[in-house]
Design an enzyme around this catalytic site. Structure first.
Site, short mmCIF file in Angstrom:
data_model
loop_
_atom_site.label_atom_id
_atom_site.label_comp_id
_atom_site.label_asym_id
_atom_site.label_seq_id
_atom_site.Cartn_x
_atom_site.Cartn_y
_atom_site.Cartn_z
N ASP A 1 0.74 -1.29 0.17
CA ASP A 1 0.02 0.11 -0.08
C ASP A 1 0.97 1.24 -0.07
OD1 ASP A 1 0.75 -0.81 2.56
OD2 ASP A 1 -0.66 0.62 3.29
N GLU B 1 0.16 -1.38 5.93
CA GLU B 1 0.89 -0.76 6.61
C GLU B 1 0.86 0.70 7.02
OE1 GLU B 1 4.81 0.80 7.81
OE2 GLU B 1 3.86 1.43 6.20
ZN LIG Z 1 6.57 2.17 4.18
#
Ligand SMILES: [Zn+2]
Length: 472
Positions: free
Chosen positions: A111, A175
């Site tokens: 992401d 994340e």
């Molecule tokens: Zn990162």
């Protein structure tokens, strides 16, 4: 480029497809790798990967997982794709070793953070290459490293390098929002796929390059500060705004927050923080180097401590920190609310314990009626630095950059590594991309995020060499 001192301080600071599970070890190994070809392909794949829009929110990382899965299927690499939440994808792949050493995990997140079109001169998901740079959201954070890991896996497999360890590629979602729907989910639900892993390499390493281009340090991050996000709730009698109550919820909360604002948490030197200072000492002029090598002693000098504290990055590594970020009182101007809330972003130095920290804050706030609850927190853990992995980075780094030292920065922020450190996997931040700030342009989360073509190509090889040294 910031001043050298500042820069040094800163541094201190399920759908399942299984194909071909045969071991990749082979006697007829070690066919010569054509690096021109590998690097050309690495560039081509990187550009394609940058075109996959994985802006989080919403993420849609399942598209990134599918992108990798297509290639792995073609290459006959064992892999599994998971969709833990709609649209959120995690991909795991493995090239098996002979089992004489424990597995290594190459971890990356797919992401990326949102971007503001107004401030970009190129399409953020266009995969533009111009003036020697590769542009795109994720070019630095962290599709470049993700692709270096992926190309490493493919290259080991194709060249039939005899492997002592399994090499596991793990690309996860979410994340940028804490990783609960990606690495956190995976670590909790699929431990069997990473069982017994010894090492993990992830983002979170910083390198130091001098303005003249000389590489001063390669960073291997053994630890990061841990978030202790807290919610403070003050309560009091509700009423009409026309008749003030000194002990209202809002007033109590503001008094508590004021005490926090006036509070400087004490310096907490844990071994990993001391080590991070010591590790960069050789880069400094003599007097300064001595201080960094004995930081616990050095801070007894008030002038030196003042210097250290004047740098937000150094300050954040030597202390727990407090940022007041969210406030909520009444939703009407003439109503005194029965409760008022604040959320504060506190961060703990490695080795700190949440319970101890909360009781320290209670002592500061001096109001037992205020409730303090953790919203998100995890153990501030660290990995040792006298390991084979650190030795491998040192050895390869010595070949490439003979003058560079290996430094052990403690990250002020956090990555997904903690999920795996908690499982006993020694986890490190390491970036193979070595270049000036210009070369690694736009920064993490910045506008026109980009990486120099040469830095990228060199980094792919650097990363491969480190992993190959660990697995042969
Ligand atoms: Zn990162």
């Amino acid at each position: 480029m910031p001043s050298k001192r500042n820069f040094l301080l800163r541094v201190l600071l399920c759908l399942t497809i299984i194909v071909n599970t045969a071991p990749a070890t082979s006697r007829a190994s070690d066919r010569k790798i054509n690096w021109d070809e590998v690097q050309r392909e690495a560039l081509d794949l990187f550009i394609q990967y940058l075109k996959v829009d994985t802006t989080n929110p919403p993420g849609n990382e399942i598209h990134a997982a599918a992108f990798f899965a297509d290639i792995l299927k073609r290459e006959g690499v064992e892999h599994q794709v998971f969709e833990p939440y709609p649209g959120r994808g995690v991909i795991w792949a493995r090239v098996r070793g002979d089992g004489s050493k424990r597995p290594i995990i190459l971890l990356n997140h797919t992401d990326v953070v949102p971007y503001d079109k107004e401030f970009w001169t190129v399409e953020a998901f266009g995969g533009a290459v111009k003036d020697g740079f590769i542009y795109g959201r994720g070019a630095m954070d962290m599709k470049s490293l993700g692709m270096a890991q992926f190309v490493t896996l493919l290259t080991l497999k194709r060249a039939k390098i005899p492997l002592k360890r399994d090499v596991i590629f793990l690309a996860t979602a979410d994340e940028e929002a804490g990783g609960m729907k990606g690495a956190g989910w995976f670590a909790k639900n699929h431990r069997e796929l990473i069982a017994n892993a010894e090492f993990l390499i992830n983002e979170g390493g910083n390198n130091i390059v001098e303005p003249d281009g000389r590489v001063a340090a390669i960073g291997v991050g053994p630890s990061e500060k841990a978030p202790a996000w807290l919610r403070l709730t003050a309560t009091g009698e509700a009423g009409h705004g026309s008749t003030p109550r000194p002990d209202s919820s809002v007033n109590r909360l503001l008094r508590a927050l004021n005490r926090l604002l006036d509070y400087t948490p004490p310096i907490r030197f844990t071994p990993v923080v001391e080590q991070s200072f010591r590790s960069v000492a050789p880069l400094l002029p003599d007097r300064q180097a001595e201080k960094y090598a004995n930081i616990r002693e050095a801070i007894k000098d008030p002038e030196f401590l003042r210097q250290l504290d004047s740098d937000p990055f150094a300050r954040s590594v030597i202390r727990n920190t407090i940022s007041i970020t969210m406030l909520q009182g009444s939703n009407k101007i003439n109503v005194i609310p029965p409760a008022a809330y604040a959320e504060i972003d506190t961060r703990l130095v490695p080795g700190e314990k949440l319970d101890r920290w909360i009781s320290e804050l209670r002592g500061v706030i001096k109001d037992d009626s205020i409730k303090i609850e953790p919203i998100l927190s995890f153990e501030a853990n660290a990995s040792p630095t006298d390991t084979e992995l650190v030795a491998a980075v040192s050895a390869i780094s010595k070949q490439r950059y003979p003058e560079a030292i290996v430094a052990f920065p403690v990250l002020a922020g956090f990555t997904d590594s903690h999920y795996f450190r908690d499982l006993g996997v020694m986890s490190y931040g390491f970036s193979p991309f070595v270049g000036s700030q210009r070369e690694l342009g736009g920064g993490y989360h910045g506008n026109d995020e980009r990486i120099g073509k040469k830095s990228y190509a060199d980094g792919v090889k650097f990363f491969y060499d480190v992993v190959e040294r660990l697995v042969r």
